[in-house]
Design an enzyme around this catalytic site. Sequence first.
Site, PDB file in Angstrom:
ATOM      1  N   GLU A 188       0.840  -1.197   0.000  1.00  0.00           N
ATOM      2  CA  GLU A 188       0.000   0.000   0.000  1.00  0.00           C
ATOM      3  C   GLU A 188       0.882   1.256   0.000  1.00  0.00           C
ATOM      4  O   GLU A 188       1.899   1.321   0.680  1.00  0.00           O
ATOM      5  CB  GLU A 188      -0.878  -0.008   1.248  1.00  0.00           C
ATOM      6  CG  GLU A 188      -1.763   1.210   1.416  1.00  0.00           C
ATOM      7  CD  GLU A 188      -2.546   1.198   2.725  1.00  0.00           C
ATOM      8  OE1 GLU A 188      -3.580   1.880   2.799  1.00  0.00           O
ATOM      9  OE2 GLU A 188      -2.114   0.503   3.676  1.00  0.00           O
ATOM     10  N   CYS A 228      -5.454  -2.954   2.551  1.00  0.00           N
ATOM     11  CA  CYS A 228      -5.180  -2.914   3.984  1.00  0.00           C
ATOM     12  C   CYS A 228      -6.431  -3.092   4.860  1.00  0.00           C
ATOM     13  O   CYS A 228      -6.913  -4.197   5.054  1.00  0.00           O
ATOM     14  CB  CYS A 228      -4.432  -1.635   4.315  1.00  0.00           C
ATOM     15  SG  CYS A 228      -3.508  -1.710   5.878  1.00  0.00           S
ATOM     16  N   LYS A 267      -9.637   2.508  -2.223  1.00  0.00           N
ATOM     17  CA  LYS A 267      -9.829   1.881  -0.918  1.00  0.00           C
ATOM     18  C   LYS A 267     -11.188   2.262  -0.346  1.00  0.00           C
ATOM     19  O   LYS A 267     -11.505   3.437  -0.183  1.00  0.00           O
ATOM     20  CB  LYS A 267      -8.700   2.314   0.016  1.00  0.00           C
ATOM     21  CG  LYS A 267      -8.687   1.645   1.375  1.00  0.00           C
ATOM     22  CD  LYS A 267      -7.475   2.128   2.163  1.00  0.00           C
ATOM     23  CE  LYS A 267      -7.354   1.459   3.518  1.00  0.00           C
ATOM     24  NZ  LYS A 267      -6.160   1.968   4.262  1.00  0.00           N
TER      25      LYS A 267
END
Length: 262
Positions: free
Chosen positions: A43, A143, A109
Amino acid sequence: MDNLKVTIFQGYLFWENIDKNLQNIAARLSGIRQKTNLVILPEMFSTGFSMNAEKLAELMDGKTMQWMHNTAKQYGCVITGSIIIKENKKYYNRLIWMRPDGSYEYYDKRHLFALGQEHETYTPGTKRLIVELNGWNICPVVCYDLRFPVWLRNAKSEYDLLLIVANWPERRIAHWRTLIAARAIENQAYVIGVNRVGHDGNEVYHSGDSTCVDPNGNVIYCKRDEEDLYTLSIIADEVKKTRLALPFLKDADEFNMCEHFV
């Protein structure tokens, strides 16, 4: 669906230094000694997990996108990882799926890490991404998304491989390992999580623990505390055999999750 060669890069990230990170990753990738289909980076691989988007954000035709295209072309494979993007006056933690021919897909995300004030800087995504590579359907996420099983639900076998690119701190690494295994077992898919190592600019330590788990929860690869470039094969028949022998997905509860969110 053919077996898939995947190269994991678990790297140290130089804080808010795009040029140095791209140079370091390029040098490390030169260690690839066999043909690979996919290279996975952590990331925010060009900056570290920074909230300084006003300074660091790039456009979709910027330096890092050009680097990703050149790197994918050089190795004849897909390269993926997330970067900081500015678009329409908003900032995104955006995963790029870059092909050798320069075409790409992206995923913003969805779940922003409020504990780290990520939601105060970045705009959440609204749509999950499924991409195809060598017959594999692949779901790449970022994540914190790992903590949300509804978002990653695979009831209709939409994907065979779940990818997580991360800056996941060592203080919660037991969660990382447990959740990766859980997502693999409940979704009957391979799961690969690629994390960074070392301290970031906030002195948060990352132990890596990049991991590959098969659909039965068996750990195929895990590396801790140091940079690592590792190529592994994931086996198509393992997905097919698991779903045939244990047809749990067909018994999943019926409900629909909207693809678009406000």
